[in-house]
Design a protein around this motif. Structure first.
Motif, PDB file in Angstrom:
ATOM      1  N   VAL A   6       0.847  -1.196   0.000  1.00 24.86           N
ATOM      2  CA  VAL A   6       0.000   0.000   0.000  1.00 24.86           C
ATOM      3  C   VAL A   6       0.884   1.248   0.000  1.00 24.86           C
ATOM      4  CG1 VAL A   6      -1.710   1.314   1.324  1.00 24.86           C
ATOM      5  CG2 VAL A   6      -1.967  -1.158   1.061  1.00 24.86           C
ATOM      6  N   VAL A  32      -4.704   5.255  -3.329  1.00 27.73           N
ATOM      7  CA  VAL A  32      -4.653   3.800  -3.415  1.00 27.73           C
ATOM      8  C   VAL A  32      -6.006   3.388  -3.974  1.00 27.73           C
ATOM      9  CG1 VAL A  32      -4.518   1.656  -2.109  1.00 27.73           C
ATOM     10  CG2 VAL A  32      -3.053   3.579  -1.503  1.00 27.73           C
ATOM     11  N   THR A  34      -7.985   0.585  -4.133  1.00 33.31           N
ATOM     12  CA  THR A  34      -8.937  -0.053  -3.228  1.00 33.31           C
ATOM     13  C   THR A  34      -8.203  -0.728  -2.079  1.00 33.31           C
ATOM     14  OG1 THR A  34     -10.431  -0.521  -5.065  1.00 33.31           O
ATOM     15  CG2 THR A  34     -10.815  -1.740  -3.046  1.00 33.31           C
ATOM     16  N   ILE A  35      -8.756  -0.563  -0.895  1.00 34.54           N
ATOM     17  CA  ILE A  35      -8.243  -1.263   0.283  1.00 34.54           C
ATOM     18  C   ILE A  35      -9.419  -2.017   0.888  1.00 34.54           C
ATOM     19  CG2 ILE A  35      -7.360  -1.005   2.626  1.00 34.54           C
ATOM     20  CD1 ILE A  35      -5.834   1.456   1.575  1.00 34.54           C
ATOM     21  N   THR A  37     -10.334  -4.492   3.982  1.00 36.09           N
ATOM     22  CA  THR A  37      -9.863  -5.116   5.211  1.00 36.09           C
ATOM     23  C   THR A  37     -10.281  -6.578   5.219  1.00 36.09           C
ATOM     24  OG1 THR A  37     -11.835  -4.508   6.448  1.00 36.09           O
ATOM     25  CG2 THR A  37      -9.998  -2.940   6.483  1.00 36.09           C
ATOM     26  N   PHE A  43      -5.344  -7.371   4.704  1.00 37.41           N
ATOM     27  CA  PHE A  43      -5.089  -6.023   5.215  1.00 37.41           C
ATOM     28  C   PHE A  43      -5.804  -5.861   6.554  1.00 37.41           C
ATOM     29  CE2 PHE A  43      -5.552  -1.541   5.836  1.00 37.41           C
ATOM     30  CZ  PHE A  43      -4.337  -1.046   5.404  1.00 37.41           C
ATOM     31  N   GLN A  48      -6.901   0.557   9.030  1.00 33.25           N
ATOM     32  CA  GLN A  48      -7.782   1.244   8.085  1.00 33.25           C
ATOM     33  C   GLN A  48      -7.968   2.721   8.406  1.00 33.25           C
ATOM     34  OE1 GLN A  48     -11.188   3.140   8.033  1.00 33.25           O
ATOM     35  NE2 GLN A  48     -11.790   1.257   9.050  1.00 33.25           N
ATOM     36  N   SER A  62      -9.453   7.233  -3.266  1.00 32.51           N
ATOM     37  CA  SER A  62      -9.210   5.902  -2.714  1.00 32.51           C
ATOM     38  C   SER A  62     -10.529   5.330  -2.216  1.00 32.51           C
ATOM     39  CB  SER A  62      -8.216   5.965  -1.547  1.00 32.51           C
ATOM     40  OG  SER A  62      -6.998   6.554  -1.933  1.00 32.51           O
ATOM     41  N   PHE A  64     -12.262   2.401   0.334  1.00 35.00           N
ATOM     42  CA  PHE A  64     -12.083   1.461   1.443  1.00 35.00           C
ATOM     43  C   PHE A  64     -13.303   0.564   1.529  1.00 35.00           C
ATOM     44  CE2 PHE A  64      -9.137   4.738   2.476  1.00 35.00           C
ATOM     45  CZ  PHE A  64      -8.151   4.162   3.264  1.00 35.00           C
TER      46      PHE A  64
END
Length: 164
Positions: A6, A32, A34-35, A37, A43, A48, A62, A64
């Motif tokens: 990341v 970023v 896509t993140i 969790t 992740f 987060q 970004s 989330f």
């Protein structure tokens, strides 16, 4: 570790020497894509909110996806006080990076929220304050001393009514 890529995507340079890790960021980090969790080894949900605070000032948008816990977006209303542009729909948060954060008086509701608010405060123009430090103290021993060692201008003040 799923966090290191990341930082690379954000445009940071990463140096590993033995057990030491050094991360050097560009003047303005990149978004970023896509993140999401996930339970270990994905992740970590605990990272987060801190990452969202940083990406709130990134260049670009970004996304989330909080797939582990409901109610993990408590920090968003406080980040908006700094000028963050974040919209939430269920477990998806869309973070449109802004160029500047502005001073705000905010309150921590838990350890992770507190850490994200300290990061936002350090990135804001002017003087900010973060209340309910006892949440932060549960996970970070004298966080202000550690951050001062790396150049942060941060000071702990005791206010009437603040408990520890």
């Amino acid at each position: 570790m799923p966090i290191i890529p990341v930082f690379s995507e954000m445009g940071c340079k990463i140096f590993l020497c033995g057990s030491d890790l050094k991360i050097v960021s560009p003047k303005r980090i990149k978004r970023v894509k896509t993140i999401k969790t996930m339970p270990y080894p994905g992740f970590p949900t605990d990272c987060q909110s801190v990452l969202m605070a940083a990406l709130s000032k990134a260049k670009g948008t970004s996304v989330f996806n909080e797939s582990v816990f409901e109610g993990r977006y408590k920090h968003i209303s406080e980040l908006k006080r700094f000028g963050a542009d974040i919209t939430v729909n269920d477990r998806i948060a869309v973070v449109n990076g802004v160029k500047n954060f502005y001073a705000a008086n905010v309150y921590s509701t838990d350890l992770r929220v507190g850490a994200s608010l300290i990061i936002a405060s350090l990135a804001a123009e002017g003087t900010s304050s973060v209340g309910n430090l006892y949440h932060i103290d549960r996970g970070y021993d004298h966080i202000e001393k550690s951050l001062s060692k790396i150049g942060a201008i941060i000071k702990r003040e005791n206010y009437e009514g603040e408990t520890k």
